[in-house]
Design a protein around this motif. Structure first.
Motif, PDB file in Angstrom:
ATOM      1  N   ALA A 174     -22.274 -17.724  26.430  1.00  0.00           N
ATOM      2  CA  ALA A 174     -22.197 -17.315  25.027  1.00  0.00           C
ATOM      3  C   ALA A 174     -22.135 -15.796  24.882  1.00  0.00           C
ATOM      4  CB  ALA A 174     -23.375 -17.889  24.227  1.00  0.00           C
ATOM      5  N   ARG A 175     -21.426 -15.126  25.790  1.00  0.00           N
ATOM      6  CA  ARG A 175     -21.169 -13.698  25.650  1.00  0.00           C
ATOM      7  C   ARG A 175     -19.801 -13.519  25.003  1.00  0.00           C
ATOM      8  NH1 ARG A 175     -21.617 -11.159  31.437  1.00  0.00           N
ATOM      9  NH2 ARG A 175     -20.085 -12.810  31.793  1.00  0.00           N
ATOM     10  N   MET A 176     -19.749 -12.753  23.912  1.00  0.00           N
ATOM     11  CA  MET A 176     -18.490 -12.530  23.226  1.00  0.00           C
ATOM     12  C   MET A 176     -17.631 -11.586  24.065  1.00  0.00           C
ATOM     13  SD  MET A 176     -17.787 -11.123  19.352  1.00  0.00           S
ATOM     14  CE  MET A 176     -18.952 -12.276  18.667  1.00  0.00           C
ATOM     15  N   LEU A 177     -16.412 -12.031  24.390  1.00  0.00           N
ATOM     16  CA  LEU A 177     -15.525 -11.250  25.243  1.00  0.00           C
ATOM     17  C   LEU A 177     -14.590 -10.363  24.437  1.00  0.00           C
ATOM     18  CD1 LEU A 177     -14.571 -14.028  27.827  1.00  0.00           C
ATOM     19  CD2 LEU A 177     -16.473 -12.419  27.912  1.00  0.00           C
ATOM     20  N   ARG A 184     -26.034 -15.637  19.631  1.00  0.00           N
ATOM     21  CA  ARG A 184     -27.336 -16.287  19.453  1.00  0.00           C
ATOM     22  C   ARG A 184     -27.814 -16.105  18.033  1.00  0.00           C
ATOM     23  NH1 ARG A 184     -29.899 -17.803  24.106  1.00  0.00           N
ATOM     24  NH2 ARG A 184     -28.822 -17.257  26.039  1.00  0.00           N
ATOM     25  N   ASP A 185     -28.585 -17.061  17.559  1.00  0.00           N
ATOM     26  CA  ASP A 185     -29.094 -17.039  16.190  1.00  0.00           C
ATOM     27  C   ASP A 185     -30.310 -16.125  16.128  1.00  0.00           C
ATOM     28  OD1 ASP A 185     -29.941 -17.460  13.646  1.00  0.00           O
ATOM     29  OD2 ASP A 185     -30.308 -19.616  13.862  1.00  0.00           O
ATOM     30  N   PRO A 186     -30.219 -14.967  15.449  1.00  0.00           N
ATOM     31  CA  PRO A 186     -31.383 -14.069  15.395  1.00  0.00           C
ATOM     32  C   PRO A 186     -32.512 -14.598  14.535  1.00  0.00           C
ATOM     33  CG  PRO A 186     -29.615 -13.253  13.997  1.00  0.00           C
ATOM     34  CD  PRO A 186     -29.052 -14.444  14.725  1.00  0.00           C
ATOM     35  N   GLY A 187     -32.247 -15.658  13.766  1.00  0.00           N
ATOM     36  CA  GLY A 187     -33.301 -16.216  12.930  1.00  0.00           C
ATOM     37  C   GLY A 187     -33.441 -15.537  11.591  1.00  0.00           C
ATOM     38  N   ASP A 212     -33.551 -13.760  23.885  1.00  0.00           N
ATOM     39  CA  ASP A 212     -34.446 -14.909  23.979  1.00  0.00           C
ATOM     40  C   ASP A 212     -34.236 -15.918  22.854  1.00  0.00           C
ATOM     41  OD1 ASP A 212     -35.620 -13.917  26.255  1.00  0.00           O
ATOM     42  OD2 ASP A 212     -37.161 -12.818  25.158  1.00  0.00           O
ATOM     43  N   ARG A 213     -33.409 -15.580  21.865  1.00  0.00           N
ATOM     44  CA  ARG A 213     -33.177 -16.483  20.748  1.00  0.00           C
ATOM     45  C   ARG A 213     -32.262 -17.638  21.161  1.00  0.00           C
ATOM     46  NH1 ARG A 213     -36.446 -16.868  17.008  1.00  0.00           N
ATOM     47  NH2 ARG A 213     -34.799 -17.693  15.692  1.00  0.00           N
ATOM     48  N   PRO A 214     -32.326 -18.796  20.492  1.00  0.00           N
ATOM     49  CA  PRO A 214     -31.441 -19.913  20.850  1.00  0.00           C
ATOM     50  C   PRO A 214     -29.994 -19.622  20.476  1.00  0.00           C
ATOM     51  CG  PRO A 214     -32.681 -20.424  18.863  1.00  0.00           C
ATOM     52  CD  PRO A 214     -33.250 -19.125  19.390  1.00  0.00           C
ATOM     53  N   LEU A 215     -29.081 -20.326  21.138  1.00  0.00           N
ATOM     54  CA  LEU A 215     -27.669 -20.194  20.811  1.00  0.00           C
ATOM     55  C   LEU A 215     -27.406 -20.689  19.392  1.00  0.00           C
ATOM     56  CD1 LEU A 215     -26.041 -21.572  24.084  1.00  0.00           C
ATOM     57  CD2 LEU A 215     -26.536 -19.207  23.520  1.00  0.00           C
ATOM     58  N   THR A 216     -26.365 -20.151  18.779  1.00  0.00           N
ATOM     59  CA  THR A 216     -25.958 -20.700  17.492  1.00  0.00           C
ATOM     60  C   THR A 216     -25.509 -22.145  17.686  1.00  0.00           C
ATOM     61  OG1 THR A 216     -23.647 -20.008  17.683  1.00  0.00           O
ATOM     62  CG2 THR A 216     -25.202 -18.408  16.772  1.00  0.00           C
ATOM     63  N   ARG A 217     -25.487 -22.899  16.600  1.00  0.00           N
ATOM     64  CA  ARG A 217     -25.106 -24.300  16.712  1.00  0.00           C
ATOM     65  C   ARG A 217     -23.716 -24.439  17.320  1.00  0.00           C
ATOM     66  NH1 ARG A 217     -24.719 -27.582  11.279  1.00  0.00           N
ATOM     67  NH2 ARG A 217     -26.754 -26.599  11.009  1.00  0.00           N
ATOM     68  N   MET A 218     -22.800 -23.569  16.904  1.00  0.00           N
ATOM     69  CA  MET A 218     -21.450 -23.620  17.456  1.00  0.00           C
ATOM     70  C   MET A 218     -21.455 -23.343  18.942  1.00  0.00           C
ATOM     71  SD  MET A 218     -18.867 -21.554  18.714  1.00  0.00           S
ATOM     72  CE  MET A 218     -19.452 -19.948  18.191  1.00  0.00           C
ATOM     73  N   ARG A 262     -25.129 -13.011  13.453  1.00  0.00           N
ATOM     74  CA  ARG A 262     -25.717 -12.026  12.533  1.00  0.00           C
ATOM     75  C   ARG A 262     -26.847 -12.617  11.716  1.00  0.00           C
ATOM     76  NH1 ARG A 262     -21.496 -11.312   8.564  1.00  0.00           N
ATOM     77  NH2 ARG A 262     -20.979 -13.427   9.181  1.00  0.00           N
ATOM     78  N   GLY A 263     -27.044 -13.948  11.834  1.00  0.00           N
ATOM     79  CA  GLY A 263     -28.021 -14.618  10.987  1.00  0.00           C
ATOM     80  C   GLY A 263     -27.464 -14.984   9.633  1.00  0.00           C
ATOM     81  N   VAL A 264     -26.121 -15.020   9.493  1.00  0.00           N
ATOM     82  CA  VAL A 264     -25.456 -15.326   8.234  1.00  0.00           C
ATOM     83  C   VAL A 264     -24.892 -16.735   8.303  1.00  0.00           C
ATOM     84  CG1 VAL A 264     -23.562 -14.684   6.695  1.00  0.00           C
ATOM     85  CG2 VAL A 264     -24.903 -12.909   7.816  1.00  0.00           C
ATOM     86  N   GLN A 265     -24.994 -17.485   7.197  1.00  0.00           N
ATOM     87  CA  GLN A 265     -24.414 -18.820   7.131  1.00  0.00           C
ATOM     88  C   GLN A 265     -22.894 -18.740   7.168  1.00  0.00           C
ATOM     89  OE1 GLN A 265     -25.357 -22.399   6.223  1.00  0.00           O
ATOM     90  NE2 GLN A 265     -26.988 -21.757   7.623  1.00  0.00           N
ATOM     91  N   VAL A 266     -22.310 -19.449   8.126  1.00  0.00           N
ATOM     92  CA  VAL A 266     -20.855 -19.468   8.263  1.00  0.00           C
ATOM     93  C   VAL A 266     -20.397 -20.910   8.443  1.00  0.00           C
ATOM     94  CG1 VAL A 266     -20.728 -17.169   9.279  1.00  0.00           C
ATOM     95  CG2 VAL A 266     -20.962 -19.155  10.770  1.00  0.00           C
ATOM     96  N   VAL A 267     -19.094 -21.114   8.252  1.00  0.00           N
ATOM     97  CA  VAL A 267     -18.452 -22.365   8.631  1.00  0.00           C
ATOM     98  C   VAL A 267     -17.408 -22.016   9.675  1.00  0.00           C
ATOM     99  CG1 VAL A 267     -18.863 -23.480   6.426  1.00  0.00           C
ATOM    100  CG2 VAL A 267     -16.788 -22.150   6.731  1.00  0.00           C
ATOM    101  N   GLY A 268     -17.139 -22.938  10.566  1.00  0.00           N
ATOM    102  CA  GLY A 268     -16.219 -22.576  11.627  1.00  0.00           C
ATOM    103  C   GLY A 268     -15.713 -23.755  12.411  1.00  0.00           C
ATOM    104  N   ALA A 269     -14.775 -23.446  13.283  1.00  0.00           N
ATOM    105  CA  ALA A 269     -14.207 -24.415  14.221  1.00  0.00           C
ATOM    106  C   ALA A 269     -14.230 -23.783  15.602  1.00  0.00           C
ATOM    107  CB  ALA A 269     -12.786 -24.799  13.823  1.00  0.00           C
ATOM    108  N   TRP A 270     -14.313 -24.619  16.622  1.00  0.00           N
ATOM    109  CA  TRP A 270     -14.362 -24.103  17.986  1.00  0.00           C
ATOM    110  C   TRP A 270     -13.613 -25.051  18.918  1.00  0.00           C
ATOM    111  CZ3 TRP A 270     -18.299 -26.280  15.318  1.00  0.00           C
ATOM    112  CH2 TRP A 270     -18.852 -27.440  15.852  1.00  0.00           C
TER     113      TRP A 270
END
Length: 719
Positions: free
Chosen positions: A232-235, A266-269, A285-291, A311-319
């Motif tokens: 889950a590292r952004m390239l 990761r989800d900063p909470g 140490d935070r958990p991965l985002t749901r995506m 960023r801790g912001v609600q988003v919608v997405g596809a993967w």
């Protein structure tokens, strides 16, 4: 006198008629209000679902286009590398270089011989989109590169990379680096160098995905597409670099090869409005985002319900996960931006329905007030049942040792479970046994053992329910324990079948923890079975076990225990046949800690196979089978392969001879911990099961077991 009676009758009749009319008007107004609100909710939900489907399709189509473009770029790089390898002069130089590397002083070459590298650098034309090139041997060690720091390093090919190269197929390599390393990951597009059907080395381009790939992806003020690896590292670049300056350096040019710390998905909470809110170490140490959690497991999908991004912001997405590259790509857009227009339309609809229902609000309020008043009167007339300071709200279950209700403390307003002994269940032995259960259970403090809060005696509110001639029919004995929101293991088995072996080990370890404490205190449970074990689903504590019903406990440390002697005399068999040890069936007074180990093994067998250890038409038939032969091996019973280590341990617990079982619960815990499956079921797996499998079957959530006669009930409760 007659006239007065007549007037009273007329007044009473008028009051009845007025009350009837008032109730009719109130109910009509309430019905109108319900219809209007139901229609409004239905319209807004249909609109919301339609917009979410439309948004999901739009996001997915954009993602598909970006995936196709990235694949095309990788294919072009592979083709260009293959074209260079096809040139005889360059291929000969590469082959000679690899041969010299094998025969020369590798340490000297690793230090970077300028003449050695310059010879190849002159033959290799510069690539407009790559930051360099590499030549590796058959094991992935860098032989030559335009970047001297790479020479002698290991590319760390994955099994996927090696399989591609051995099949003469180009591959994409992501050199590993620690998650917290301040280095922007680079990508290598390597093509195999084959001689006489043998891989002798590879050649390829080194690219900086942040500069090269980001320029070809959709990154706008409202949405962004990015590439990430399995950790889950952004390239590629983030469109929110100005807000993430605490974690990345924004002064590095997009095409630069300068070290660049990757953004962790990761989800900063919490919303990262300020860089100082969370440190990079805390973020790691935070958990991965749901995506990211689902994508790195190899899945592809769309989520329009909304989830927190990095960023801790609600988003919608596809993967989409790209297995041929072992990379993932995601397309995300802020939920507020995606559904801004539909929210405005929903407000308009709510306003219109509000105007339509305004005329009936007063009447509806009167109807609700009347309904509440009527309910209060009914409650006052009928009376809610109370035991001391506890109010009983609903019956949860009934058994041979009383009934269990859901209740609430009068002042604390906390839901509890209340076990009640009353009426026909009352006898001197049952009362003493009930008290003994409370006393022994309350001494246990293990987190996986049910907690006891209170114990008391009260008088029945409904004396007419008490049958005449029974002992102390006006009394009610009860104790209060914690209320567990979940299901029993028997319900889990009956409604969801065989469980994952890793989950079975996870549950058995918790059961053993509770029983180990009891054994250390000199207590034998004697009634361990799936129906007496609850499985709760609380936030951040999924798949948490609670062992209860210590009504048959035997206290080894008590010399004179009248109740225990009564319960365990040879002519009174207590317990559940399918989970009783053979020696206990022969002689109930011989109950020992080894018998509890047999019961734990039977529970594990039922979880692993979805079936009990034996099949039979009656309790006597089951007891005879348990005395004569060991149960069938789980994988034979289930018809598919299961982990041998776990099966062997369960079968050892189910041995007909106590001395062949593990010597103690602590030994069983140690052997369970040593199994490969002991660490494969984690909180993420548990949460995923409850959120998907359990929630999808909520409409048929079990309320009682399917086979209460043989699988759940004891043979005979001790008198």
């Amino acid at each position: 006198m007659e006239s007065r009676r007549s007037n009273d009758s007329e007044t009473l009749g008028a009051r009845i008629k007025t009350g009837t009319n008032r109730r009719l008007v109130s109910w009509l107004a309430a019905a109108y209000l319900v219809v209007m609100f139901t229609t409004m909710i239905w319209v807004t939900q249909v609109l919301d679902r339609s917009m979410r489907r439309l948004a999901g399709r739009s996001i997915q189509s954009i993602l598909v286009g970006n995936v196709a473009r990235v694949r095309l770029h990788f294919v072009e790089l592979e083709r260009e590398a293959e074209q260079l390898l096809a040139k005889p002069a360059i291929r000969q130089a590469f082959t000679q270089s690899l041969t010299d590397f094998e025969a020369s002083d590798k340490d000297a070459l690793s230090n970077g011989s300028s003449a050695y590298v310059e010879k190849l650098d002159k033959l290799i034309p510069p690539h407009p989109r790559a930051i360099g090139w590499v030549l590796t041997d058959r094991d992935g060690h860098t032989v030559a590169s335009n970047d001297s720091s790479r020479i002698g390093t290991d590319c760390h090919w994955s099994d996927l990379n090696r399989n591609h190269l051995l099949r003469d197929v180009s591959t994409l390599v992501l050199p590993p680096a620690p998650v917290d390393a301040p280095v922007q990951p680079t990508l290598m597009v390597l093509s195999p160098l084959i001689e006489q059907s043998q891989l002798i080395g590879t050649f390829g381009w080194v690219i900086n995905p942040r500069g090269y790939l980001s320029a070809h992806m959709s990154i706008t003020p409202t949405d962004a597409t990015y590439l990430f690896d399995r950790r889950a590292r952004m390239l590629t670049r983030s469109r929110f670099e100005d807000r993430l300056s605490h974690f990345v350096s924004t002064d590095v040019p997009p095409g630069s090869a300068t070290p660049w710390p990757p953004v962790l998905i990761r989800d900063p909470g919490t919303y990262l409005s300020s860089p100082d809110e969370i440190s990079p170490e805390e973020l790691a140490d935070r958990p991965l985002t749901r995506m990211a959690d689902r994508a790195t497991r190899g899945s592809s999908g769309v989520d329009t319900d909304g989830y927190n991004d990095y960023r801790g912001v609600q988003v919608v997405g596809a993967w989409q996960w790209l297995p041929e590259y072992d990379l993932g790509m995601a397309m995300e857009i802020d939920a507020d931006e995606a559904f801004g227009p539909v929210k405005i339309l929903q407000r308009v609809i709510v306003g219109l329905f509000g105007l339509l229902t305004l005329a009936g609000l007063c009447v509806a309020g009167l109807a609700l007030w009347s309904a509440r008043l009527q309910q209060r009167l009914q409650d006052r007339d009928q009376g809610r049942r109370r035991l001391g300071q506890y109010e009983l709200t609903e019956l949860l279950g009934a058994g041979g040792m009383g009934s269990v209700y859901r209740g609430r403390h009068q002042y604390l307003r906390r839901d509890v479970a209340i076990k009640v002994l009353e009426g026909e269940d009352l006898s001197p032995q049952s009362i003493e046994r009930f008290r003994r259960e409370v006393q022994l259970t309350s001494t246990l403090r293990h987190p996986n053992t049910i907690a006891i809060y209170d114990y008391g005696q009260a008088h029945r509110l409904f004396a007419e329910r008490s049958p005449k001639g029974t002992h102390d029919t006006d009394s009610v004995f009860y104790y209060v324990m914690e209320y567990i929101d979940g299901i029993s293991l028997q319900q889990l088995i009956d409604f969801y079948g065989p469980q994952n072996p890793a989950r079975v080990v996870h549950l058995l370890l918790q059961i053993c923890g509770s029983i180990a404490e009891a054994h250390d205190a000199g207590l034998i449970h004697r009634d361990i079975k799936p129906a007496n074990i609850l499985l709760s689903a609380q936030t951040n504590s999924w798949d948490f076990i609670k062992v209860l019903d210590f009504g048959l406990v035997k206290d080894l440390g008590r010399v004179e225990d009248t109740v225990a002697i009564t319960m365990t005399r040879s002519d009174a068999i207590t317990g559940t046949p399918l989970y009783m040890a053979p020696e206990t069936i022969r002689d109930p007074s011989a109950a020992s800690m080894s018998g509890d180990l047999y019961s734990i093994g039977a529970v594990g067998y039922a979880l692993l196979t979805g079936q009990t250890t034996y099949d039979g038409d009656s309790a006597i038939d089951l007891c005879l089978k348990q005395l004569e032969r060991a149960p069938v091996r789980p994988e034979t019973r289930l018809g598919r392969v299961l982990p041998n280590g776990l099966q062997d341990l369960i079968m050892e617990c189910l041995s007909l001879h106590p001395e062949a079982r593990p010597s103690s619960v602590n030994e069983l815990v140690a052997r369970l911990d040593a199994l490969p499956e002991s660490s494969r079921w984690n909180q993420a797996d548990s949460a995923l099961w409850w959120e998907t499998v359990f929630e999808a079957n909520r409409q048929r959530t079990p309320v009682e077991t399917k086979n209460p006669t043989l699988a759940d009930h004891p043979l005979n409760s001790a008198p």
